[in-house]
Motif scaffolding. Structure first.
Motif: not given
Ligand code: MG
Ligand code: GTP
Length: 264
Positions: A24, A47, A90
């Motif tokens: 990220t 995430s 991502d």
């Molecule tokens: Mg991440």
């Protein structure tokens, strides 16, 4: 002037790797570099979903598709106004989310010819400072093993030898967090991961042999990650590249962008 031809679909780069590797951080950095928005504070949370963004290759990095154009090509002179764009996805690296996100997206993106056309490469982000811990090393190697295995299986299904997988979907193993003094240099990251992937491979093949022992079935050759014909130990040579960097402050990220440019 405007070029009349419809632009081709944007190429995708998939960010994979264990939680905390810096995916990220890299994603936000690329995004802010492209949009000239001031760089946001680094995200320090894990995430949970995948995100997709479109970013531009810096004008000073050559895209492979531009390399052989004539210097008189006016579209090249205009590259800062018309930069090469690509998409980055991502993914969350947490162990519980890999199967449903990173790995399944990798499978999806290599499934059809059209999807494959768009998936140019995988960037596998590694926390180079964490690999001296046994557990982090095992976790990272297992994930990387599974990623390479998905790619190998795709290529073998199409009747290619393992060596040709390299040409299918290139993988960059990015040894991130080189700013930390505890970070291993890219060469050691490679060695450690090779050795650990070899262990994962042995472990998996033993599991397969045990499973097929009672059934009298042989085979399972395809079920093991390997180099080409009968090579004993796992090595990265045929499959991957690796570059050390620091995703957070952006030093060395240029080397990654140059690598990305090779596939654009
Ligand atoms: Mg991440
Ligand atoms: P998941 O989303 O859980 O898969 O992790 P991730 O790979 O997205 O990691 P993330 O980018 O969130 O980074 C994890 C932590 O490492 C954050 O606190 C970042 O600020 C930090 N970090 C990322 N890149 C670097 C780097 O190059 N150097 C240093 N020192 N820290 C970094």
């Amino acid at each position: 002037f405007f070029r009349a031809a419809a632009s081709p679909p944007l190429r995708n780069f998939l960010l994979l790797g264990p939680s905390g590797g810096g995916k990220t951080a890299l994603f936000s950095l690329l995004e802010s570099k492209s949009s000239r928005i001031p760089k946001p504070e680094p995200l320090t949370h894990t995430s949970q979903t995948s995100t997709l963004t479109t970013v531009a290759l810096p004008a000073t990095v050559t895209a492979a598709s531009n390399r052989y154009r004539s210097v008189n090509d006016s579209s090249l002179l205009d590259i800062s106004k018309n930069p090469v764009r690509y998409r980055v996805r991502d993914t969350p690296g947490h162990g519980k989310l890999r199967e449903s996100q990173g790995l399944s997206q990798l499978r999806e993106m290599t499934q059809s010819k059209e999807a494959r056309e768009r998936l140019r490469a995988v960037v596998f982000m590694v926390d180079a400072a964490a690999l001296s811990e046994e557990e982090a090393l095992r976790d990272t190697a297992t994930y990387l093993h599974d990623v390479l295995f998905v790619l190998q299986k795709r290529a073998l299904d199409k009747g290619k030898s393992a060596a040709k997988v390299a040409a299918e979907v290139p993988v960059l193993v990015a040894a991130n967090k080189q700013d930390l003094f505890t970070a291993l240099p890219a060469g050691s990251v490679r060695e450690k991961l090779e050795a650990e992937i070899e262990r994962v491979r042995k472990f998996r093949s033993k599991g397969l042999m045990d499973a097929s022992a009672g059934s009298g079935e042989t085979g399972g050759e395809d079920e093991i990650l390997g180099n080409d014909e009968g090579q004993e130990k796992f090595t990265f040579k045929l499959l991957e590249d690796e570059v050390g960097s620091n995703a957070e402050r952006g030093s060395g990220v240029r080397k990654w962008e140059e690598w990305i440019g090779m596939w654009l």
